[in-house]
Design a protein around this motif. Structure first.
Motif, PDB file in Angstrom:
ATOM      1  N   LYS A  55       0.864  -1.185   0.000  1.00 42.62           N
ATOM      2  CA  LYS A  55       0.000   0.000   0.000  1.00 42.62           C
ATOM      3  C   LYS A  55       0.899   1.232   0.000  1.00 42.62           C
ATOM      4  N   VAL A  56       0.613   2.164  -0.870  1.00 44.39           N
ATOM      5  CA  VAL A  56       1.400   3.392  -0.963  1.00 44.39           C
ATOM      6  C   VAL A  56       0.493   4.571  -0.626  1.00 44.39           C
ATOM      7  N   ASP A  57       0.961   5.409   0.310  1.00 38.65           N
ATOM      8  CA  ASP A  57       0.200   6.608   0.672  1.00 38.65           C
ATOM      9  C   ASP A  57       1.167   7.701   1.119  1.00 38.65           C
ATOM     10  N   HIS A  58       0.638   8.762   1.655  1.00 41.17           N
ATOM     11  CA  HIS A  58       1.422   9.916   2.110  1.00 41.17           C
ATOM     12  C   HIS A  58       2.308  10.480   0.983  1.00 41.17           C
ATOM     13  N   VAL A  59       1.788  10.495  -0.239  1.00 43.48           N
ATOM     14  CA  VAL A  59       2.536  11.083  -1.367  1.00 43.48           C
ATOM     15  C   VAL A  59       2.574  12.590  -1.160  1.00 43.48           C
ATOM     16  N   GLN A  60       3.780  13.156  -1.256  1.00 38.50           N
ATOM     17  CA  GLN A  60       3.969  14.574  -0.964  1.00 38.50           C
ATOM     18  C   GLN A  60       5.241  15.084  -1.618  1.00 38.50           C
ATOM     19  N   ASP A  61       5.336  16.389  -1.746  1.00 39.20           N
ATOM     20  CA  ASP A  61       6.558  16.997  -2.257  1.00 39.20           C
ATOM     21  C   ASP A  61       7.651  16.862  -1.204  1.00 39.20           C
ATOM     22  N   VAL A  62       8.883  16.574  -1.661  1.00 42.93           N
ATOM     23  CA  VAL A  62      10.024  16.544  -0.751  1.00 42.93           C
ATOM     24  C   VAL A  62      11.123  17.425  -1.338  1.00 42.93           C
ATOM     25  N   ALA A  63      11.740  18.190  -0.457  1.00 40.82           N
ATOM     26  CA  ALA A  63      12.801  19.106  -0.871  1.00 40.82           C
ATOM     27  C   ALA A  63      14.095  18.342  -1.143  1.00 40.82           C
ATOM     28  N   ALA A  64      14.974  18.966  -1.882  1.00 39.40           N
ATOM     29  CA  ALA A  64      16.305  18.397  -2.099  1.00 39.40           C
ATOM     30  C   ALA A  64      17.026  18.342  -0.759  1.00 39.40           C
ATOM     31  N   SER A  65      17.898  17.334  -0.617  1.00 39.91           N
ATOM     32  CA  SER A  65      18.681  17.222   0.612  1.00 39.91           C
ATOM     33  C   SER A  65      19.977  16.475   0.315  1.00 39.91           C
ATOM     34  N   GLY A  66      21.071  16.962   0.842  1.00 41.89           N
ATOM     35  CA  GLY A  66      22.346  16.289   0.633  1.00 41.89           C
ATOM     36  C   GLY A  66      22.608  16.056  -0.844  1.00 41.89           C
ATOM     37  N   THR A  67      22.678  14.806  -1.220  1.00 42.21           N
ATOM     38  CA  THR A  67      22.942  14.440  -2.616  1.00 42.21           C
ATOM     39  C   THR A  67      21.669  14.113  -3.382  1.00 42.21           C
ATOM     40  N   GLN A  68      20.525  14.289  -2.748  1.00 43.81           N
ATOM     41  CA  GLN A  68      19.262  13.910  -3.370  1.00 43.81           C
ATOM     42  C   GLN A  68      18.523  15.111  -3.952  1.00 43.81           C
ATOM     43  N   PRO A  69      17.951  14.950  -5.145  1.00 40.75           N
ATOM     44  CA  PRO A  69      17.183  16.050  -5.745  1.00 40.75           C
ATOM     45  C   PRO A  69      15.779  16.139  -5.141  1.00 40.75           C
ATOM     46  N   ALA A  70      15.144  17.276  -5.338  1.00 43.62           N
ATOM     47  CA  ALA A  70      13.742  17.437  -4.927  1.00 43.62           C
ATOM     48  C   ALA A  70      12.885  16.496  -5.761  1.00 43.62           C
ATOM     49  N   GLY A  71      11.769  16.100  -5.205  1.00 43.59           N
ATOM     50  CA  GLY A  71      10.873  15.202  -5.929  1.00 43.59           C
ATOM     51  C   GLY A  71       9.613  14.957  -5.137  1.00 43.59           C
ATOM     52  N   LYS A  72       9.150  13.734  -5.192  1.00 41.74           N
ATOM     53  CA  LYS A  72       7.965  13.310  -4.443  1.00 41.74           C
ATOM     54  C   LYS A  72       8.390  12.249  -3.447  1.00 41.74           C
ATOM     55  N   GLY A  73       7.788  12.277  -2.283  1.00 40.70           N
ATOM     56  CA  GLY A  73       8.013  11.249  -1.277  1.00 40.70           C
ATOM     57  C   GLY A  73       6.747  10.428  -1.130  1.00 40.70           C
ATOM     58  N   ALA A  74       6.910   9.182  -0.729  1.00 36.14           N
ATOM     59  CA  ALA A  74       5.770   8.297  -0.506  1.00 36.14           C
ATOM     60  C   ALA A  74       6.133   7.290   0.572  1.00 36.14           C
TER      61      ALA A  74
END
Length: 179
Positions: free
Chosen positions: A107-126
């Motif tokens: 089950k996938v939920d809590h889809v949301q925008d996530v900011a860039a951090s460290g070596t990771q680009p901004a995107g979507k979190g789930a």
């Protein structure tokens, strides 16, 4: 057509024209709300397919690699994250897996925008919650970014540690602190 019939027909035409414009902007592209809904649907589908491929027994390296960004693949430092190298690496990791035909639900939920951090680009979190028949549920926070026109997995962090055991939505916190 009489005036009595022409006015309701004109009003109906105006309503239809207004409604037809609701789902798109003047240039015919989807509106912001439609794009956000489509992104959420695609993120959810990708996250579910990835977790199913990963947690199935045996795991499915080809599908996992196809759903990951090149930079997230385990062979990135060796060959730039080639698809072939990824499949080979995961096949080695999963070589000793025992088949398990118990039902796996994801089950996938809590889809949301996530900011860039460290070596990771901004995107979507789930948040992906997985459960095998007869087992306890387990969770992963996933970061997805767009690459080559599709949402792909860029980061995964286990979400069941003591710190997050009673947290309904640890996605942003885990993805911000993860690698």
């Amino acid at each position: 057509m009489t005036v009595r019939h022409a006015l309701p027909a004109a009003a109906a035409a105006a309503v239809l024209l207004t409604l037809s414009a609701c789902g798109s902007s003047e240039d015919g592209k989807p509106s912001g709300q439609d794009t956000a809904q489509q992104d959420t649907k695609e993120v959810t589908t990708t996250a579910q397919a990835y977790m199913t491929a990963w947690m199935s027994r045996p795991s499915q390296p080809e599908k996992m690699c196809d759903l990951e960004t090149q930079a997230a693949r385990p062979n990135y430092s060796k060959d730039g994250g080639s698809l072939t190298g990824c499949v080979t690496t995961y096949s080695g990791y999963f070589a000793d897996q025992k088949p398990d035909n118990s039902t796996l639900t994801v089950k996938v939920d809590h889809v949301q925008d996530v900011a860039a951090s460290g070596t990771q680009p901004a995107g979507k979190g789930a948040l992906a919650t997985c459960k095998r028949a007869g087992g306890e549920p387990f969770r992963y926070a996933l970061r997805l970014v767009q690459e080559a026109g599709a949402w792909r997995i860029a980061q995964s962090e286990e979400a069941d540690g003591e710190q997050y055991a009673h947290t309904a939505d640890p996605v942003v916190d885990l993805l911000a602190s993860g690698s």
